[in-house]
Design an enzyme around this catalytic site. Structure first.
Site, PDB file in Angstrom:
ATOM      1  N   PRO A   1      -1.349  -2.246  11.747  1.00  0.00           N
ATOM      2  CG  PRO A   1      -1.854  -4.411  12.408  1.00  0.00           C
ATOM      3  CD  PRO A   1      -2.416  -3.026  12.385  1.00  0.00           C
ATOM      4  CB  CYS A   2       2.546  -1.475   7.787  1.00  0.00           C
ATOM      5  SG  CYS A   2       4.113  -2.247   8.280  1.00  0.00           S
ATOM      6  CD  GLN A   3       2.527  -6.883   9.703  1.00  0.00           C
ATOM      7  OE1 GLN A   3       1.599  -6.081   9.736  1.00  0.00           O
ATOM      8  NE2 GLN A   3       3.142  -7.294  10.798  1.00  0.00           N
TER       9      GLN A   3
END
Length: 369
Positions: free
Chosen positions: A78-80
């Site tokens: 995930p890149c959030q």
């Protein structure tokens, strides 16, 4: 080639793998709904649902993978915590999920490794041995003696036949007993514009959320039924009205009268990239998980000038249009039970699969030889 997939989303990256001779044997996804979506698309893949940071889930993933002679490990954490569209918190715990992908590489010893994330990953620190180091340095410290890494890690999907300006950071690792470094393929000579990607699709008006305004816009029945998933999204009239007066490539914030307003009629606040129409003559901007909201980043259809001086398609892109600019096939098998929000989220978070296919072909061709 046999592969495993970590942080799999619904398997968008794997869309064209069968065409080029890659079989994903084991996959892992945290969220049950996405794992179900993945299993709908790839019923032959063993899907392990759960948090990879939990010892039992990680062990099940590794033990399942060890039943096969794995050639390729693909991980897209995930890149959030790093994304411009996310929190941009350098110490978001999700940024450290790369550690579990690196552990899996060491445990499985695949020939090839594909790590993907946002460009900000290159400047994101994580903790290792009591020190803060950048993610590229972490990968090098742990895997540098075992694997060669591609020289340039920044790639843009629009350079590979995708009608979307989407930059990513991708690490391509090749085990050192293989006599070739895995690099990106040569760029395509032609950039695909929105006009080329979705310009022939029929115009659609959005569905108006408020009952008292529903008479303002209508759709031709044949336009709504012509193409599966090319169905109108729902918006508030006050947002629709301001976009009806906004030309292609422009923001409603620049309108003198029809600018974004609150329910009480007072001006809203926001960035110039919101309530912003795309440009027909360019690829789409980066699709984000909030692609269903006109108040998010540059999400509005380019539109066409109408005889009355307003502009058509005052709405976000349909799911079918998102598929087109994300290089998903027209027959992408979306499960009927999936909600519109889920479909939009997973497309916004997915890697354009045509770009992935072209990168993977660099090694599948070598393996065939």
């Amino acid at each position: 080639m046999k592969a495993v997939s970590m942080f799999s989303n619904v398997g968008i990256a794997e869309t064209y793998f069968k065409e080029i001779g890659i079989e994903v044997k084991v996959a892992n996804e945290l969220l049950k709904e996405r794992a179900k979506f993945y299993s709908h698309l790839y019923p032959e893949t063993k899907m392990i649902v759960g948090d990879i940071t939990e010892e039992n889930i990680y062990s099940e993933f590794i033990n399942s993978a060890k039943k096969y002679n794995i050639d390729l490990l693909m991980a897209t954490p995930p890149c959030q915590g790093m994304s411009v569209a996310g929190s941009r918190n350098p110490y978001d715990e999700r940024n450290s999920l790369i550690k579990y992908a690196v552990d899996a590489v060491i445990d499985l010893n695949p020939k090839y490794v594909f790590f993907e994330n946002v460009v900000q990953q290159l400047k994101t620190p994580i903790e290792y041995n009591g020190k803060k180091i950048l993610i590229p340095e972490y990968i090098e410290q742990r895997l540098g003696k075992l694997y060669n890494t591609n020289k340039n890690q920044i790639i843009n999907a629009m350079d590979y036949g995708v009608a979307q300006n989407r930059k990513r950071a991708i690490f391509l690792l090749t085990r050192k007993d293989i006599d070739e470094v895995w690099e990106f393929p040569e760029k395509d000579n032609k950039i695909i514009t929105l006009k080329e990607a979705i310009g022939t699709l029929p115009s659609l008006n959005p569905i108006i959320r408020e009952k008292q305004f529903k008479h303002k816009l209508t759709n031709k029945k044949e336009n709504m039924e012509l193409i599966k998933w090319h169905t109108p999204p729902t918006h508030s009239w006050r947002h629709i009205e301001c976009m009806m007066h906004t030309p292609s490539g422009c923001s409603a914030w620049d309108n003198k009268e029809y600018y974004p307003k609150k329910l009480d009629g007072t001006p809203s606040k926001g960035y110039n990239t919101t309530y912003h129409r795309m440009d027909w003559n360019k690829p789409a901007p980066t699709v984000t998980r909030y692609n269903g909201v006109m108040g998010s980043q540059m999400n509005v259809h380019p539109g066409r000038l109408l005889e009355d001086g307003t502009y058509s398609d005052p709405r976000v892109l349909t799911i079918y249009e998102l598929m087109k600019i994300s290089s998903l096939p027209d027959n992408w098998d979306i499960p009927q039970w999936a909600s519109e929000n889920l479909i939009r989220y997973v497309i916004g978070e997915g890697i354009p699969p045509l770009m992935v296919k072209k990168i993977m072909e660099m090694i599948t061709r070598k393996e065939k030889k």
